[in-house]
Design an enzyme around this catalytic site. Structure first.
Site, PDB file in Angstrom:
ATOM      1  N   ASN A 137     -34.702 -11.929  53.710  1.00 28.45           N
ATOM      2  CA  ASN A 137     -34.193 -10.807  52.906  1.00 28.45           C
ATOM      3  C   ASN A 137     -32.688 -10.696  53.088  1.00 28.45           C
ATOM      4  O   ASN A 137     -32.082 -11.457  53.840  1.00 28.45           O
ATOM      5  CB  ASN A 137     -34.919  -9.512  53.293  1.00 28.45           C
ATOM      6  CG  ASN A 137     -34.729  -9.199  54.763  1.00 28.45           C
ATOM      7  OD1 ASN A 137     -33.623  -8.932  55.217  1.00 28.45           O
ATOM      8  ND2 ASN A 137     -35.817  -9.259  55.533  1.00 28.45           N
ATOM      9  N   PHE A 165     -36.336   2.829  61.389  1.00 30.23           N
ATOM     10  CA  PHE A 165     -35.599   3.020  60.144  1.00 30.23           C
ATOM     11  C   PHE A 165     -36.593   2.986  58.984  1.00 30.23           C
ATOM     12  O   PHE A 165     -37.619   2.300  59.061  1.00 30.23           O
ATOM     13  CB  PHE A 165     -34.554   1.911  59.954  1.00 30.23           C
ATOM     14  CG  PHE A 165     -33.242   2.238  60.624  1.00 30.23           C
ATOM     15  CD1 PHE A 165     -33.142   2.227  62.002  1.00 30.23           C
ATOM     16  CD2 PHE A 165     -32.111   2.550  59.864  1.00 30.23           C
ATOM     17  CE1 PHE A 165     -31.942   2.541  62.625  1.00 30.23           C
ATOM     18  CE2 PHE A 165     -30.911   2.860  60.481  1.00 30.23           C
ATOM     19  CZ  PHE A 165     -30.819   2.859  61.867  1.00 30.23           C
ATOM     20  N   ASP A 185     -46.312  -5.404  63.335  1.00 27.15           N
ATOM     21  CA  ASP A 185     -45.243  -4.405  63.243  1.00 27.15           C
ATOM     22  C   ASP A 185     -44.649  -4.227  64.645  1.00 27.15           C
ATOM     23  O   ASP A 185     -45.312  -3.711  65.553  1.00 27.15           O
ATOM     24  CB  ASP A 185     -45.818  -3.085  62.712  1.00 27.15           C
ATOM     25  CG  ASP A 185     -44.716  -2.097  62.377  1.00 27.15           C
ATOM     26  OD1 ASP A 185     -43.854  -1.840  63.255  1.00 27.15           O
ATOM     27  OD2 ASP A 185     -44.701  -1.597  61.238  1.00 27.15           O
ATOM     28  N   ILE A 186     -43.407  -4.686  64.809  1.00 29.70           N
ATOM     29  CA  ILE A 186     -42.787  -4.682  66.147  1.00 29.70           C
ATOM     30  C   ILE A 186     -42.610  -3.251  66.650  1.00 29.70           C
ATOM     31  O   ILE A 186     -42.935  -2.915  67.785  1.00 29.70           O
ATOM     32  CB  ILE A 186     -41.420  -5.419  66.095  1.00 29.70           C
ATOM     33  CG1 ILE A 186     -41.633  -6.856  65.628  1.00 29.70           C
ATOM     34  CG2 ILE A 186     -40.735  -5.385  67.458  1.00 29.70           C
ATOM     35  CD1 ILE A 186     -40.365  -7.587  65.232  1.00 29.70           C
ATOM     36  N   ASP A 199     -42.441  -8.688  56.342  1.00 28.30           N
ATOM     37  CA  ASP A 199     -43.791  -8.141  56.515  1.00 28.30           C
ATOM     38  C   ASP A 199     -44.833  -9.251  56.530  1.00 28.30           C
ATOM     39  O   ASP A 199     -45.887  -9.107  57.136  1.00 28.30           O
ATOM     40  CB  ASP A 199     -44.102  -7.151  55.391  1.00 28.30           C
ATOM     41  CG  ASP A 199     -43.244  -5.900  55.504  1.00 28.30           C
ATOM     42  OD1 ASP A 199     -43.049  -5.442  56.660  1.00 28.30           O
ATOM     43  OD2 ASP A 199     -42.745  -5.399  54.476  1.00 28.30           O
TER      44      ASP A 199
HETATM   45  O1  C5P Z   1     -43.029   0.020  57.487  1.00 29.08           O
HETATM   46  P1  C5P Z   1     -41.580  -0.342  57.266  1.00 29.08           P
HETATM   47  O2  C5P Z   1     -41.330  -1.810  57.233  1.00 29.08           O
HETATM   48  O3  C5P Z   1     -40.937   0.389  56.133  1.00 29.08           O
HETATM   49  O4  C5P Z   1     -40.864   0.236  58.583  1.00 29.08           O
HETATM   50  C1  C5P Z   1     -39.517   0.043  58.817  1.00 29.08           C
HETATM   51  C2  C5P Z   1     -39.258   0.172  60.293  1.00 29.08           C
HETATM   52  O5  C5P Z   1     -40.190  -0.589  61.029  1.00 29.08           O
HETATM   53  C3  C5P Z   1     -37.909  -0.375  60.675  1.00 29.08           C
HETATM   54  O6  C5P Z   1     -37.488   0.368  61.807  1.00 29.08           O
HETATM   55  C4  C5P Z   1     -38.214  -1.819  61.031  1.00 29.08           C
HETATM   56  O7  C5P Z   1     -37.267  -2.353  61.932  1.00 29.08           O
HETATM   57  C5  C5P Z   1     -39.570  -1.692  61.690  1.00 29.08           C
HETATM   58  N1  C5P Z   1     -40.449  -2.858  61.502  1.00 29.08           N
HETATM   59  C6  C5P Z   1     -40.797  -3.625  62.598  1.00 29.08           C
HETATM   60  N2  C5P Z   1     -41.662  -4.699  62.436  1.00 29.08           N
HETATM   61  C7  C5P Z   1     -42.173  -4.993  61.236  1.00 29.08           C
HETATM   62  C8  C5P Z   1     -41.820  -4.218  60.111  1.00 29.08           C
HETATM   63  C9  C5P Z   1     -40.960  -3.156  60.282  1.00 29.08           C
HETATM   64  O8  C5P Z   1     -40.313  -3.365  63.708  1.00 29.08           O
HETATM   65  N3  C5P Z   1     -42.993  -6.026  61.120  1.00 29.08           N
END
Ligand code: C5P
Length: 401
Positions: free
Chosen positions: A210, A323, A306-307, A279
């Site tokens: 991205n 964020f 999701d980290i 994602d």
């Molecule tokens: O659910 P979404 O992607 O909108 O959430 C955004 C937040 O989650 C951001 O803080 C992003 O760094 C974190 N995130 C993450 N790991 C992922 C997807 C999003 O840490 N796989």
């Protein structure tokens, strides 16, 4: 509280009777968190030995400009670059005159010219020498050039005179040094920040990614260092230099980023997820470059972990900040994410506005937490980062009770 965490201080000591107080000054600077390296002029060594200041600072003392051996260790230009602050205490009338004249005839004056660091001087001399118009003019010149002054104090002098010219007390000099830097809102806190995009490989030469530039995460890292934190930046591939005093861990894919974060999560008090993590990743990574024989191909993708949610679900989770980049109903979706991912705070930005967000140098955000919210008006990412760090520090303190 004033502090000098993460600050490199070069202490210049010139030849006056107050040089003996430099020993105590080093102790005070180190107590505030500074790493101190000492430069002594020839005159200073008549009043106190380099060995004393070496023992207190924990580093060899620098004395000569033309010392081949010292230059092999940390040379004068390296020393000038290393410094966040050049503090000269005591600064004698002669040294002040040489600084005003722009001389570079010894190591201390050379480093003064060669450094871009803040400069603070603590004059120390006989009261009549301090009052002399030549000294006054030299001091005015140095202040015009942006040097800061601490003291001198008034009182009884070593020579028996009474008046202004005594070096300020070491504790006050150390506090003045700390006061030159930004807030200590995160003093002593260990902070981990994710930044930039991730790349999900399709084959040895292609990937899904991205447009994240990493600018916001890097600005946060810088602001956290300025607030006194020890900062680790887990960064996807970006074109940005590593901010000073930041430990950077480079990663490529979301899986790498997760692994890097979970390996360090027990050593952090605050986790800020600023990265634009992909994602999805391709189910299969082709071992060889995919050929364009077929008229079309279908990519099969699977979800990445999701980290942020993984960190916030960790047994001894740090204070977690996420964020939320949204294009509509920003606050509602962000609050929903705050609840769902069990976060302490979330920073919401409207990415439908092209003037802010992703690649821009500006941003405008709304910060939400369980019991409140605050909007931060459009400003540079550096300024938004400073405001965010101060808001996060406040909420962390409230959470600590
Ligand atoms: O659910 P979404 O992607 O909108 O959430 C955004 C937040 O989650 C951001 O803080 C992003 O760094 C974190 N995130 C993450 N790991 C992922 C997807 C999003 O840490 N796989």
């Amino acid at each position: 509280m004033a502090h000098l965490f993460n600050r490199n201080v070069v202490l210049g000591v010139s030849g006056g009777i107050a040089a003996y107080k430099s020993a105590e000054l080093i102790r005070q600077l180190k107590e505030l968190g500074a790493d101190v390296r000492v430069i002594m002029t020839r005159g200073a060594q008549e009043f106190i030995t380099p060995l004393t200041l070496q023992a207190l600072s924990g580093h060899p003392v620098h004395t000569d400009l033309l010392d081949a051996e010292a230059e092999l260790g940390m040379g004068h230009i390296e020393l000038a670059r290393w410094a966040d602050l050049l503090l000269i205490a005591p600064a004698t009338a002669d040294l002040i005159a040489r600084l005003a004249g722009g001389r570079a005839d010894d190591l201390l004056t050379t480093v003064t010219l060669a450094t871009a660091a803040h400069k603070l001087i603590a004059p120390a001399m006989n009261q009549q020498m301090w009052r002399d118009p030549a000294t006054a003019a030299n001091i005015a010149t140095l202040q015009d050039r942006g040097m800061s002054l601490v003291g001198p104090a008034s009182g009884e002098q070593a020579c028996g005179d009474v008046g202004p010219g005594r070096m300020e007390q070491p504790v006050n000099i150390a506090l003045a040094a700390a006061g030159l830097f930004a807030s200590g809102a995160l003093a002593g806190r260990r902070v981990m920040i994710t930044a930039g995009p991730t790349r999900e490989a399709l084959d040895p030469v292609r990937y899904l990614s991205n447009h994240s530039s990493g600018k916001m995460g890097y600005a946060l890292a810088r602001a956290a260092v300025d607030a006194g934190a020890q900062v680790t930046l887990v960064s996807g591939p970006v074109q940005l230099p590593t901010p000073d005093h930041v430990t950077r861990v480079d990663v490529v894919s979301a899986a790498d980023m997760l692994e890097a974060c979970m390996a360090r999560v027990d050593d952090c008090d605050l986790f800020i997820a600023c990265a634009a993590v992909a994602d999805y990743r391709p189910v299969r990574v082709a071992a060889q470059k995919i050929k364009k024989d077929a008229a079309g191909i279908t990519l099969e993708l699977e979800r990445n972990a999701d980290i942020l949610a993984t960190v916030s679900a960790h047994a001894q989770a740090p204070f977690t900040v996420g964020f939320a980049a949204e294009t509509q109903e920003v606050e509602r979706y962000a609050r929903d994410k705050l609840e769902r991912k069990h976060l302490d705070m979330i920073v919401a930005n409207d990415v439908s506005d092209t003037a802010i967000g992703f690649n821009s140098d500006h941003n405008a955000v709304t910060v939400l937490w369980q019991s409140g919210s605050q909007a931060l008006a459009q400003a540079s990412k550096a300024s938004i980062a400073r405001e965010l760090i101060s808001l996060i520090a406040q909420r962390m303190e409230a959470a600590d009770g």
